[in-house]
Design a protein around this motif. Sequence first.
Motif, short mmCIF file in Angstrom:
data_model
loop_
_atom_site.label_atom_id
_atom_site.label_comp_id
_atom_site.label_asym_id
_atom_site.label_seq_id
_atom_site.Cartn_x
_atom_site.Cartn_y
_atom_site.Cartn_z
N ASP A 146 14.22 9.18 1.77
CA ASP A 146 13.63 9.37 3.09
C ASP A 146 12.68 8.24 3.48
N LEU A 147 12.12 7.55 2.48
CA LEU A 147 11.16 6.49 2.77
C LEU A 147 11.84 5.18 3.14
N ARG A 190 0.83 -1.21 0.00
CA ARG A 190 0.00 0.00 0.00
C ARG A 190 0.86 1.25 0.00
N GLN A 191 1.93 1.25 0.79
CA GLN A 191 2.82 2.41 0.83
C GLN A 191 3.54 2.59 -0.50
N LYS A 192 3.94 1.50 -1.11
CA LYS A 192 4.64 1.59 -2.40
C LYS A 192 3.72 2.13 -3.48
N GLY A 199 -1.61 8.13 1.83
CA GLY A 199 -0.99 6.82 2.02
C GLY A 199 0.51 6.84 2.23
N THR A 200 1.18 7.97 1.95
CA THR A 200 2.63 8.05 2.09
C THR A 200 2.98 8.78 3.38
N LYS A 201 3.70 8.12 4.25
CA LYS A 201 4.11 8.71 5.52
C LYS A 201 5.58 9.11 5.44
N GLU A 202 5.81 10.41 5.49
CA GLU A 202 7.18 10.91 5.43
C GLU A 202 7.80 10.88 6.83
N LYS A 203 9.04 10.38 6.90
CA LYS A 203 9.73 10.32 8.18
C LYS A 203 10.15 11.72 8.62
N SER A 204 10.18 11.93 9.92
CA SER A 204 10.68 13.19 10.45
C SER A 204 12.19 13.23 10.33
#
Length: 280
Positions: free
Chosen positions: A148-149, A14-16, A263-268
């Motif tokens: 970053d992902l 799902r993230q991809k 759906g895309t979670k960016e890292k801090s």
Amino acid sequence: MQSRDTGHMPLSLRQKLSYGVGHVLNDLCASIWFSYLLIYLHSVVTFSNRMAGNLMLIGQVSDALCTPFIGYESDRTNGFCGYGKRKSWHLIGTICVACSFPFLFIQCLPCQDNTSDIAKFIYYAPFVVIFQFGWASTQISHLSLIPDLTDNEGERVFLNALRYAFTVISNLIVYVTAWLLLEFNEHHASKATPDAPCNGTTSSCPLSTNAVDSIGSSKYMSGNGTDGEEGEDLSTADGPSFRNLAIMVVCLGLMFSGIFHIGTKEKSKKDIHGAGNKGA
């Protein structure tokens, strides 16, 4: 040397997929820009070849100037209102593209029949610049989000491959949609125009079905006719088809951009630095 992939949490499908569709709006608009803009400006807006080319040149120069600026700023800034820095620039670019691109394929709103081409050129130029700024912002932020992902080289390759797969799909969508819209417009126009009565002379008798089909089949081919100009059978009557095409692809692209942002979670920045120190 210890692998950077140690302790890596793999991305879900799902993230991809959410990441992969994040550039679809840009791909759809770029396909129209490079395939149809010059034809539209020359045949529908009735710009000269030189003026149509100059308008596209403004766009390419704007893109060349905006790209390094956005790349530098997207690295330096921390995002807006707690949003990730990459997704913040992606959101800015999406808004700019969505608010400017349709106007490039909508005939000059305040213009009259006697409005000069220079005035129309000035009307379209700001939309071109805004579109290119937004396009570059979306492209740079989307590409720079990959490191970053994930730290996994295989996943990075897969994300790039997925991104370009959706580019190909976007091009196919644009070409098929444009063909359908232009064919429908031609069919609608032919039904709306009654046949002239035939008085027995060649000039006033309607063409045979085969002749009409032959002419219609060459409408979207370049280099036909006596002067060899592209799209010579296109006219201002085809303006609604290009307008509808631009609006449809922007709406479709916005839908995919929404999927990307949800759906895309960016890292801090703290998570990225922590992961880097751990894998060192």
